[in-house]
Design a protein around this motif. Structure first.
Motif, mmCIF file in Angstrom:
data_model
loop_
_atom_site.group_PDB
_atom_site.id
_atom_site.type_symbol
_atom_site.label_atom_id
_atom_site.label_comp_id
_atom_site.label_asym_id
_atom_site.label_seq_id
_atom_site.Cartn_x
_atom_site.Cartn_y
_atom_site.Cartn_z
ATOM 1 N N LYS A 54 -42.485 -17.370 -80.173
ATOM 2 C CA LYS A 54 -42.841 -17.240 -78.757
ATOM 3 C C LYS A 54 -42.348 -18.441 -77.951
ATOM 4 O O LYS A 54 -41.893 -18.295 -76.816
ATOM 5 C CB LYS A 54 -44.350 -17.091 -78.609
ATOM 6 N N VAL A 55 -42.444 -19.646 -78.551
ATOM 7 C CA VAL A 55 -41.978 -20.848 -77.862
ATOM 8 C C VAL A 55 -40.476 -20.766 -77.633
ATOM 9 O O VAL A 55 -39.981 -21.104 -76.550
ATOM 10 C CB VAL A 55 -42.336 -22.113 -78.679
ATOM 11 N N GLU A 56 -39.744 -20.321 -78.644
ATOM 12 C CA GLU A 56 -38.290 -20.188 -78.493
ATOM 13 C C GLU A 56 -37.943 -19.183 -77.399
ATOM 14 O O GLU A 56 -37.018 -19.405 -76.611
ATOM 15 C CB GLU A 56 -37.665 -19.752 -79.825
ATOM 16 N N THR A 57 -38.695 -18.096 -77.337
ATOM 17 C CA THR A 57 -38.464 -17.098 -76.283
ATOM 18 C C THR A 57 -38.721 -17.699 -74.911
ATOM 19 O O THR A 57 -37.972 -17.469 -73.962
ATOM 20 C CB THR A 57 -39.381 -15.877 -76.498
ATOM 21 N N LEU A 58 -39.791 -18.498 -74.815
ATOM 22 C CA LEU A 58 -40.100 -19.172 -73.548
ATOM 23 C C LEU A 58 -38.983 -20.131 -73.164
ATOM 24 O O LEU A 58 -38.523 -20.145 -72.011
ATOM 25 C CB LEU A 58 -41.421 -19.931 -73.663
ATOM 26 N N LEU A 59 -38.537 -20.939 -74.109
ATOM 27 C CA LEU A 59 -37.476 -21.911 -73.830
ATOM 28 C C LEU A 59 -36.190 -21.216 -73.397
ATOM 29 O O LEU A 59 -35.469 -21.713 -72.522
ATOM 30 C CB LEU A 59 -37.219 -22.785 -75.064
ATOM 31 N N ASP A 60 -35.909 -20.073 -73.981
ATOM 32 C CA ASP A 60 -34.717 -19.309 -73.602
ATOM 33 C C ASP A 60 -34.821 -18.763 -72.190
ATOM 34 O O ASP A 60 -33.802 -18.522 -71.530
ATOM 35 C CB ASP A 60 -34.493 -18.145 -74.577
ATOM 36 N N SER A 61 -36.055 -18.567 -71.723
ATOM 37 C CA SER A 61 -36.252 -17.971 -70.393
ATOM 38 C C SER A 61 -36.107 -18.980 -69.260
ATOM 39 O O SER A 61 -35.978 -18.599 -68.095
ATOM 40 C CB SER A 61 -37.640 -17.318 -70.308
ATOM 41 N N ALA A 70 -34.434 -29.278 -66.415
ATOM 42 C CA ALA A 70 -35.239 -28.629 -65.376
ATOM 43 C C ALA A 70 -36.235 -29.651 -64.846
ATOM 44 O O ALA A 70 -36.605 -30.600 -65.546
ATOM 45 C CB ALA A 70 -35.971 -27.408 -65.928
ATOM 46 N N VAL A 71 -36.663 -29.460 -63.600
ATOM 47 C CA VAL A 71 -37.643 -30.361 -62.985
ATOM 48 C C VAL A 71 -39.027 -30.093 -63.580
ATOM 49 O O VAL A 71 -39.421 -28.940 -63.768
ATOM 50 C CB VAL A 71 -37.685 -30.162 -61.455
ATOM 51 N N ALA A 72 -39.760 -31.156 -63.875
ATOM 52 C CA ALA A 72 -41.133 -31.034 -64.370
ATOM 53 C C ALA A 72 -42.039 -31.923 -63.534
ATOM 54 O O ALA A 72 -41.756 -33.102 -63.331
ATOM 55 C CB ALA A 72 -41.222 -31.435 -65.836
ATOM 56 N N ILE A 73 -43.117 -31.351 -63.035
ATOM 57 C CA ILE A 73 -44.081 -32.066 -62.199
ATOM 58 C C ILE A 73 -45.404 -32.151 -62.942
ATOM 59 O O ILE A 73 -45.882 -31.155 -63.491
ATOM 60 C CB ILE A 73 -44.281 -31.331 -60.855
ATOM 61 N N ALA A 74 -45.995 -33.336 -62.980
ATOM 62 C CA ALA A 74 -47.306 -33.515 -63.603
ATOM 63 C C ALA A 74 -48.374 -33.488 -62.517
ATOM 64 O O ALA A 74 -48.272 -34.195 -61.516
ATOM 65 C CB ALA A 74 -47.362 -34.837 -64.369
ATOM 66 N N CYS A 132 -41.706 -18.975 -60.245
ATOM 67 C CA CYS A 132 -41.253 -17.589 -60.262
ATOM 68 C C CYS A 132 -39.791 -17.453 -60.682
ATOM 69 O O CYS A 132 -39.379 -16.419 -61.215
ATOM 70 C CB CYS A 132 -41.464 -16.947 -58.884
ATOM 71 N N ASP A 133 -38.981 -18.508 -60.463
ATOM 72 C CA ASP A 133 -37.568 -18.462 -60.841
ATOM 73 C C ASP A 133 -37.308 -19.074 -62.212
ATOM 74 O O ASP A 133 -36.168 -19.104 -62.681
ATOM 75 C CB ASP A 133 -36.720 -19.202 -59.794
ATOM 76 N N HIS A 134 -38.356 -19.600 -62.841
ATOM 77 C CA HIS A 134 -38.244 -20.221 -64.167
ATOM 78 C C HIS A 134 -37.265 -21.395 -64.181
ATOM 79 O O HIS A 134 -36.594 -21.639 -65.194
ATOM 80 C CB HIS A 134 -37.835 -19.176 -65.214
ATOM 81 N N ASP A 135 -37.205 -22.136 -63.065
ATOM 82 C CA ASP A 135 -36.323 -23.305 -63.054
ATOM 83 C C ASP A 135 -37.063 -24.601 -62.739
ATOM 84 O O ASP A 135 -36.445 -25.649 -62.556
ATOM 85 C CB ASP A 135 -35.146 -23.112 -62.091
ATOM 86 N N SER A 136 -38.388 -24.555 -62.648
ATOM 87 C CA SER A 136 -39.195 -25.767 -62.520
ATOM 88 C C SER A 136 -40.529 -25.549 -63.213
ATOM 89 O O SER A 136 -40.983 -24.418 -63.375
ATOM 90 C CB SER A 136 -39.404 -26.166 -61.047
ATOM 91 N N ILE A 137 -41.141 -26.653 -63.615
ATOM 92 C CA ILE A 137 -42.296 -26.602 -64.512
ATOM 93 C C ILE A 137 -43.393 -27.518 -63.999
ATOM 94 O O ILE A 137 -43.112 -28.572 -63.412
ATOM 95 C CB ILE A 137 -41.867 -27.049 -65.932
ATOM 96 N N ILE A 138 -44.648 -27.119 -64.221
ATOM 97 C CA ILE A 138 -45.797 -27.973 -63.914
ATOM 98 C C ILE A 138 -46.557 -28.264 -65.203
ATOM 99 O O ILE A 138 -46.911 -27.349 -65.945
ATOM 100 C CB ILE A 138 -46.753 -27.320 -62.898
ATOM 101 N N TYR A 139 -46.768 -29.555 -65.458
ATOM 102 C CA TYR A 139 -47.678 -29.979 -66.515
ATOM 103 C C TYR A 139 -49.041 -30.199 -65.855
ATOM 104 O O TYR A 139 -49.221 -31.133 -65.092
ATOM 105 C CB TYR A 139 -47.228 -31.305 -67.138
ATOM 106 N N LEU A 140 -49.991 -29.338 -66.151
ATOM 107 C CA LEU A 140 -51.338 -29.476 -65.593
ATOM 108 C C LEU A 140 -52.181 -30.241 -66.600
ATOM 109 O O LEU A 140 -52.484 -29.738 -67.687
ATOM 110 C CB LEU A 140 -51.935 -28.093 -65.332
ATOM 111 N N GLY A 141 -52.517 -31.492 -66.268
ATOM 112 C CA GLY A 141 -53.188 -32.312 -67.268
ATOM 113 C C GLY A 141 -54.110 -33.370 -66.706
ATOM 114 O O GLY A 141 -54.278 -33.503 -65.493
ATOM 115 N N LYS A 142 -54.694 -34.120 -67.608
ATOM 116 C CA LYS A 142 -55.634 -35.179 -67.260
ATOM 117 C C LYS A 142 -55.037 -36.518 -67.661
ATOM 118 O O LYS A 142 -54.785 -36.776 -68.848
ATOM 119 C CB LYS A 142 -56.954 -34.963 -68.007
ATOM 120 N N PRO A 143 -54.809 -37.423 -66.694
ATOM 121 C CA PRO A 143 -54.232 -38.734 -67.027
ATOM 122 C C PRO A 143 -55.270 -39.669 -67.624
ATOM 123 O O PRO A 143 -56.439 -39.651 -67.245
ATOM 124 C CB PRO A 143 -53.735 -39.241 -65.671
ATOM 125 N N ASP A 144 -54.834 -40.500 -68.561
ATOM 126 C CA ASP A 144 -55.722 -41.496 -69.165
ATOM 127 C C ASP A 144 -55.877 -42.730 -68.286
ATOM 128 O O ASP A 144 -56.784 -43.536 -68.502
ATOM 129 C CB ASP A 144 -55.185 -41.925 -70.536
#
Length: 286
Positions: A54-61, A70-74, A132-144
């Motif tokens: 499933k991870v490989e399928t996601l990465l391919d998408s 790709a851009v990643a926002i925390a 929606c375009d699968h070209d940017s990512i959000i890391y939703l997390g808690k900073p230490d």
């Protein structure tokens, strides 16, 4: 793989109660516990293979750019604050999924880096979103701890409006949403109390200086909020009364040195727990 645990196994059968019996030579022994361990290990291995697929399928998408990035926002899972922005490649995203630590790709050093690997201010990822375009990512997390290398809570503290007005950027002036802007203002009023007071104090300062007045106002506003339901008042009235409750509650939190983020974290931790069970636990600890 499982047979290696039982080198003399000739046959196996499962009883109606779930016990697993193996014939070893002329003897029959119960290997219920071992059987369960082997079956559990096999299931875990099968689940891992399924997850990797499933991870490989996601990465391919993901629509990686010509450099495979790709851009990643925390983003802070509790406050919604944008913590930082970086870039990821396949390996960085895959590592984040497996480690649950925000990991990026350094374009200057051409290597992966995990936020916090030198400062210990990790960003613990609770979920990952793609647009929606699968070209940017959000890391939703808690900073230490602070995210920015300057020691600021986030990397976003420079207001374009201030720059256009020739004002210098301040690291404690973050990009705040409405609720946190109010919390920040209340904190400023509390800090101002340490200086000599001239003239009539603001309403917020009066509340900060008089806990009896503050508590009476919280009870009053909470009652007025309830009356909007009991007396079937319109939605705008309910929103107005809720605004009053929030404001006065934030003043109390400031007096107790409790952040709104702390409250939201408590609520988030209760998501997977029923209200009845949560109340039982609270009573047992009291």
């Amino acid at each position: 793989m499982a047979v290696a645990y039982f080198p003399c196994i000739q046959s196996a059968r499962v009883t109606p109660r779930g016990s697993c019996f193996f014939s070893v030579g002329n003897y029959s022994r119960s290997y219920k516990r071992r059987c369960c361990l082997v079956l559990a290990s096999a299931k875990k291995l099968q689940d891992n293979f399924g997850l990797e697929s499933k991870v490989e399928t996601l990465l391919d998408s993901i629509k990686w750019d010509e450099k495979g990035l790709a851009v990643a926002i925390a983003q802070n899972v509790d406050t919604g604050a944008i913590l930082m922005q970086g870039f990821v490649n396949r390996e960085a995203l895959a590592k984040t999924i497996s480690s649950r630590k925000a990991t990026f790709y350094s374009r200057s050093r051409s290597t992966l880096w995990t936020k916090g690997e030198t400062s210990n201010n990790f960003i613990n990822v609770h979920d990952i979103f793609v647009d929606c375009d699968h070209d940017s990512i959000i890391y939703l997390g808690k900073p230490d701890g602070p995210t920015c290398h300057t020691g600021s809570e986030t990397c976003y503290y420079t207001s374009v409006t201030d720059l256009l007005d020739d004002q210098q950027a301040e690291e404690n002036k973050l990009a705040l949403t409405t609720l946190y802007s109010l919390e920040s203002t209340i904190s400023q009023r509390k800090a101002e109390l340490a200086a000599p007071q001239n003239g009539k104090p603001s309403w917020t300062k009066r509340l900060l200086l008089d806990k009896n007045l503050l508590c009476s106002k919280i009870r009053e506003e909470a009652d007025e909020l309830c009356r909007t339901l009991e007396e079937n008042e319109n939605k705008s009235r309910t929103a107005s009364e809720m605004g009053d409750v929030l404001y006065h509650a934030l003043v109390l939190l400031a007096l107790k040195d409790v952040k709104t983020e702390d409250v939201l974290e408590v609520l988030r931790q209760r998501f997977s727990q029923s209200g009845i069970e949560e109340k039982k636990i609270r009573k047992s600890h009291s």
